[in-house]
Design a protein around this motif. Sequence first.
Motif, PDB file in Angstrom:
ATOM      1  N   ARG A  78       0.856  -1.301  -0.135  1.00 47.27           N
ATOM      2  CA  ARG A  78       0.482  -0.308   0.050  1.00 47.27           C
ATOM      3  C   ARG A  78       0.469   1.119   0.176  1.00 47.27           C
ATOM      4  NH1 ARG A  78      -3.554  -3.450   3.017  1.00 47.27           N
ATOM      5  NH2 ARG A  78      -5.756  -3.563   2.242  1.00 47.27           N
ATOM      6  N   ALA A  79       1.759   1.017   1.010  1.00 46.10           N
ATOM      7  CA  ALA A  79       2.644   2.656   0.726  1.00 46.10           C
ATOM      8  C   ALA A  79       3.539   2.635  -0.179  1.00 46.10           C
ATOM      9  CB  ALA A  79       3.932   2.317   1.579  1.00 46.10           C
ATOM     10  N   THR A  82       0.768   4.598  -2.942  1.00 48.33           N
ATOM     11  CA  THR A  82       0.942   5.900  -2.190  1.00 48.33           C
ATOM     12  C   THR A  82       2.007   6.684  -3.440  1.00 48.33           C
ATOM     13  OG1 THR A  82      -0.346   5.531  -0.534  1.00 48.33           O
ATOM     14  CG2 THR A  82       0.407   7.547  -0.737  1.00 48.33           C
ATOM     15  N   ASP A  96       5.024  -3.286   2.395  1.00 47.60           N
ATOM     16  CA  ASP A  96       4.654  -2.360   4.278  1.00 47.60           C
ATOM     17  C   ASP A  96       5.828  -2.848   4.849  1.00 47.60           C
ATOM     18  OD1 ASP A  96       3.313  -0.544   2.238  1.00 47.60           O
ATOM     19  OD2 ASP A  96       1.482  -2.604   2.266  1.00 47.60           O
ATOM     20  N   MET A 107      15.544   6.495  10.502  1.00 53.79           N
ATOM     21  CA  MET A 107      15.820   7.316  11.892  1.00 53.79           C
ATOM     22  C   MET A 107      16.978   7.198  12.215  1.00 53.79           C
ATOM     23  SD  MET A 107      12.634   7.037  14.617  1.00 53.79           S
ATOM     24  CE  MET A 107      13.347   5.300  14.506  1.00 53.79           C
ATOM     25  N   ALA A 125      15.708  -7.488  17.649  1.00 59.43           N
ATOM     26  CA  ALA A 125      13.734  -7.530  17.236  1.00 59.43           C
ATOM     27  C   ALA A 125      13.769  -8.805  16.391  1.00 59.43           C
ATOM     28  CB  ALA A 125      13.500  -6.531  17.320  1.00 59.43           C
TER      29      ALA A 125
ATOM     30  N   HIS B  45       8.453   8.581  13.692  1.00 63.48           N
ATOM     31  CA  HIS B  45       9.718   7.869  12.732  1.00 63.48           C
ATOM     32  C   HIS B  45      10.466   8.637  11.523  1.00 63.48           C
ATOM     33  CE1 HIS B  45       7.148   5.248  15.252  1.00 63.48           C
ATOM     34  NE2 HIS B  45       5.873   5.667  14.579  1.00 63.48           N
ATOM     35  N   LEU B  47       9.224  11.124   9.826  1.00 64.58           N
ATOM     36  CA  LEU B  47       9.076  11.547   8.826  1.00 64.58           C
ATOM     37  C   LEU B  47       7.734  12.406   9.601  1.00 64.58           C
ATOM     38  CD1 LEU B  47       7.846   7.355   7.238  1.00 64.58           C
ATOM     39  CD2 LEU B  47       9.817   9.458   7.058  1.00 64.58           C
ATOM     40  N   GLU B  75      -7.020   0.867   4.096  1.00 60.26           N
ATOM     41  CA  GLU B  75      -5.452   0.831   5.033  1.00 60.26           C
ATOM     42  C   GLU B  75      -5.523  -0.947   5.263  1.00 60.26           C
ATOM     43  OE1 GLU B  75      -2.956   2.448   4.227  1.00 60.26           O
ATOM     44  OE2 GLU B  75      -2.973   4.510   4.737  1.00 60.26           O
ATOM     45  N   GLY B  76      -4.081  -0.679   5.496  1.00 62.42           N
ATOM     46  CA  GLY B  76      -3.148  -1.848   6.144  1.00 62.42           C
ATOM     47  C   GLY B  76      -2.190  -1.146   7.235  1.00 62.42           C
ATOM     48  N   ARG B  78       0.478  -2.684   8.075  1.00 66.76           N
ATOM     49  CA  ARG B  78       2.239  -3.718   8.432  1.00 66.76           C
ATOM     50  C   ARG B  78       3.300  -2.925   9.036  1.00 66.76           C
ATOM     51  NH1 ARG B  78      -1.231  -5.980   4.080  1.00 66.76           N
ATOM     52  NH2 ARG B  78      -1.098  -8.312   4.371  1.00 66.76           N
ATOM     53  N   ALA B  79       3.455  -1.718   8.065  1.00 61.25           N
ATOM     54  CA  ALA B  79       4.565  -0.367   8.889  1.00 61.25           C
ATOM     55  C   ALA B  79       4.261  -0.188  10.062  1.00 61.25           C
ATOM     56  CB  ALA B  79       4.701   0.575   7.937  1.00 61.25           C
ATOM     57  N   GLU B  81       3.095  -2.156  12.171  1.00 58.09           N
ATOM     58  CA  GLU B  81       3.964  -3.675  13.399  1.00 58.09           C
ATOM     59  C   GLU B  81       5.330  -3.695  12.709  1.00 58.09           C
ATOM     60  OE1 GLU B  81      -0.768  -5.727  11.699  1.00 58.09           O
ATOM     61  OE2 GLU B  81       1.297  -6.903  12.008  1.00 58.09           O
ATOM     62  N   THR B  82       6.001  -3.454  12.421  1.00 54.35           N
ATOM     63  CA  THR B  82       7.666  -3.680  11.751  1.00 54.35           C
ATOM     64  C   THR B  82       7.795  -2.375  12.915  1.00 54.35           C
ATOM     65  OG1 THR B  82       7.700  -4.247   9.949  1.00 54.35           O
ATOM     66  CG2 THR B  82       9.429  -3.694  10.550  1.00 54.35           C
ATOM     67  N   LEU B  83       7.711  -1.699  12.697  1.00 61.56           N
ATOM     68  CA  LEU B  83       8.065  -0.530  13.528  1.00 61.56           C
ATOM     69  C   LEU B  83       7.698  -0.456  15.056  1.00 61.56           C
ATOM     70  CD1 LEU B  83       6.975   2.606  12.060  1.00 61.56           C
ATOM     71  CD2 LEU B  83       9.223   2.285  12.520  1.00 61.56           C
ATOM     72  N   LYS B  85       7.330  -3.682  16.390  1.00 62.60           N
ATOM     73  CA  LYS B  85       8.730  -5.353  16.236  1.00 62.60           C
ATOM     74  C   LYS B  85       9.802  -4.580  17.091  1.00 62.60           C
ATOM     75  CE  LYS B  85       9.052  -9.428  14.340  1.00 62.60           C
ATOM     76  NZ  LYS B  85       8.947 -10.092  13.381  1.00 62.60           N
ATOM     77  N   LEU B  86      10.032  -2.964  16.445  1.00 63.47           N
ATOM     78  CA  LEU B  86      11.853  -2.833  16.577  1.00 63.47           C
ATOM     79  C   LEU B  86      11.746  -1.817  17.902  1.00 63.47           C
ATOM     80  CD1 LEU B  86      12.347  -2.389  12.376  1.00 63.47           C
ATOM     81  CD2 LEU B  86      13.386  -3.630  14.213  1.00 63.47           C
ATOM     82  N   ASP B  96      -0.769   2.454   6.104  1.00 60.61           N
ATOM     83  CA  ASP B  96       0.426   1.972   5.407  1.00 60.61           C
ATOM     84  C   ASP B  96       0.416   2.512   4.067  1.00 60.61           C
ATOM     85  OD1 ASP B  96       1.694   0.002   6.224  1.00 60.61           O
ATOM     86  OD2 ASP B  96      -0.512  -1.803   5.682  1.00 60.61           O
ATOM     87  N   ARG B  97      -0.566   2.756   3.807  1.00 59.80           N
ATOM     88  CA  ARG B  97      -0.868   3.936   2.518  1.00 59.80           C
ATOM     89  C   ARG B  97      -0.508   5.874   3.053  1.00 59.80           C
ATOM     90  NH1 ARG B  97      -4.055   1.583  -1.610  1.00 59.80           N
ATOM     91  NH2 ARG B  97      -5.422  -0.484  -1.135  1.00 59.80           N
ATOM     92  N   PHE B  99       1.304   6.097   5.054  1.00 56.81           N
ATOM     93  CA  PHE B  99       3.338   5.833   5.538  1.00 56.81           C
ATOM     94  C   PHE B  99       3.568   6.659   3.922  1.00 56.81           C
ATOM     95  CE2 PHE B  99       3.845   3.660   9.046  1.00 56.81           C
ATOM     96  CZ  PHE B  99       4.693   4.653   9.982  1.00 56.81           C
ATOM     97  N   GLY B 100       2.891   6.427   2.980  1.00 54.19           N
ATOM     98  CA  GLY B 100       3.928   5.711   1.438  1.00 54.19           C
ATOM     99  C   GLY B 100       3.826   7.572   1.405  1.00 54.19           C
TER     100      GLY B 100
END
Lengths: 321, 321
Positions: A78-79, A82, A96, A107, A125, B45, B47, B75-76, B78-79, B81-83, B85-86, B96-97, B99-100
């Motif tokens: 999705r990103a 966009t 994504d 970052m 992680a 992050h 952005l 919308e999703g 996933r991004a 979710e990774t952040l 996790k980190l 996700d859209r 974030f783009g």
Amino acid sequence: MSAQKHKVTLLAGGVGGAKMAEGLAALPDVALSVIGNVADDDEFHGLWVSPDIDTLTYSLGDVIDRNQGWGVADEGHRALETLNKLGADTWMSLGDRDFGLHIYRTMRRLQGDRPSDIARDVARAFGVGAEILLPTDNKVQTRVRTDAGWLSFQEYFVRERCAPDVRELAFDGLAQARPAPEALAAIRQADLIVIAPSNPLVSIAPILGVPGITAALRAARAQKVAVSPFIGGKVVKGPADRMMAALGERADAAGVAARYRGLADTLVIDHADAGLSGEIRAMGLAPVCSDILMKTRDDKARLAREVADLGLARTNRETAA
Amino acid sequence: MSAQKHKVTLLAGGVGGAKMAEGLAALPDVALSVIGNVADDDEFHGLWVSPDIDTLTYSLGDVIDRNQGWGVADEGHRALETLNKLGADTWMSLGDRDFGLHIYRTMRRLQGDRPSDIARDVARAFGVGAEILLPTDNKVQTRVRTDAGWLSFQEYFVRERCAPDVRELAFDGLAQARPAPEALAAIRQADLIVIAPSNPLVSIAPILGVPGITAALRAARAQKVAVSPFIGGKVVKGPADRMMAALGERADAAGVAARYRGLADTLVIDHADAGLSGEIRAMGLAPVCSDILMKTRDDKARLAREVADLGLARTNRETAA
């Protein structure tokens, strides 16, 4: 020796490197450090992307997309949709979940953190037990000269799908790079050093080319076992065979032996290449035939076991002698 | 006059502002410019996120999530979710859209592009016919003092869900900001200026507070029609009612009139607030009763038509006089 794990340090790039890493990481008696390749790194949409290091992290973290061998499973785009809508160049397929990591890495870098520290924290992680190390914290970038001019590695590899003939390779920043202390320590302390069945020209060469890394390898006490990426005149994946031929090198296991001559003690080759054993031996490497194709988890574990036993047995024998 | 569209300039923030913008954009005889609020902007992050401007873009580009009134449909996450996790702080829900767009905006800003130019290009890419303008290209950030200390607006609004009482508001950078030339031109050239039913304290105030903007509004030839966000003692959405009460202002349409006194000619209030007409008139604003709740596309178009006819009729009458 039975309670303490053997320290194995793997030099690895690309999908072949990640598979070898998975195999070695699965061995119960091995403590694995992987020195990855950062010369494929590039910036997309202002974000720092590190494809080889991420493939290691995703593989060892068991979230890799097993169908394609790279990227994350259950991925969305999705990103990128966009960004495409906004007119950005989106030939580099970034998912994504993947974007989340690139955002995080960028970052941290902007905050001044060392790339090696970021890679370590990301690996932890993702639950990676092995150490994922960078050969250098400096920026090194593979450049590929084609008849249409110089390309970045990702432009050649992803955008052009390796179609153009490679006339020349260059590694921007390599001669000025400083080796990461963790990588030097992992080489020095290793009981066994393995060079993965990765592309010798664009995965392994930019690791070996970091000033100080090759000298450390030569000085290391460990046996060094390289694994050929060739089966006959073809590699399992990627453009190494066509690249080597285009650059006037032999595109087979003997060409790999020529690359690692004076560095590796042993070269594991596929049974199909047994006929090259004499030539490989003449270059000073001990050829060992095996089945080098890694499709399943079992394939990886079996090859890793063979490689480990080979190198650790030799180390033990020499220690005993 | 029939062939040429009326130039309407809307000051708008938040979801109420975006709804008013949608209504006005749908009028066939209106050429709409929207001056949005950038004081809710914040960095996540690494952005640059611009929630109010994006809500305008997504609404007018008809990709808004209609259920929640903000964010993109389909919308999703996933991004994020990774952040997560980190170990990153992920209380700010970024899809996700979405974030783009943040990635794109950040890249353009790092390249040195003017925020106004970026907002314009983004709006065009999303197929927005209206002009989306920024009041300033400088950084202005709303700060909210609570009993637990100063918070950024998003910390107050999203992380704390507007729960803490607001003791004080501040707008970092506002006094030093320079007005964007496009915003000044849109005010000067307007046939009608509308203040949306947005939060007067945190959506409209940081637009009016950019040095030069209020002076331009006062000097403008157009009628100025404000729309109240109140129905009785409550706003349709958001914390404006509680904020105004906590800061000692009247939390009703008369409080809104006090805010826009000397600036707006007309205040459109809900039928429920007809009883406040006398007080509003005493503050120099002409009260006009309507149904200000905008739930459906038809609601938005009807209110927009009423507002436009009101202001444009008055302009025409005065021109004729």
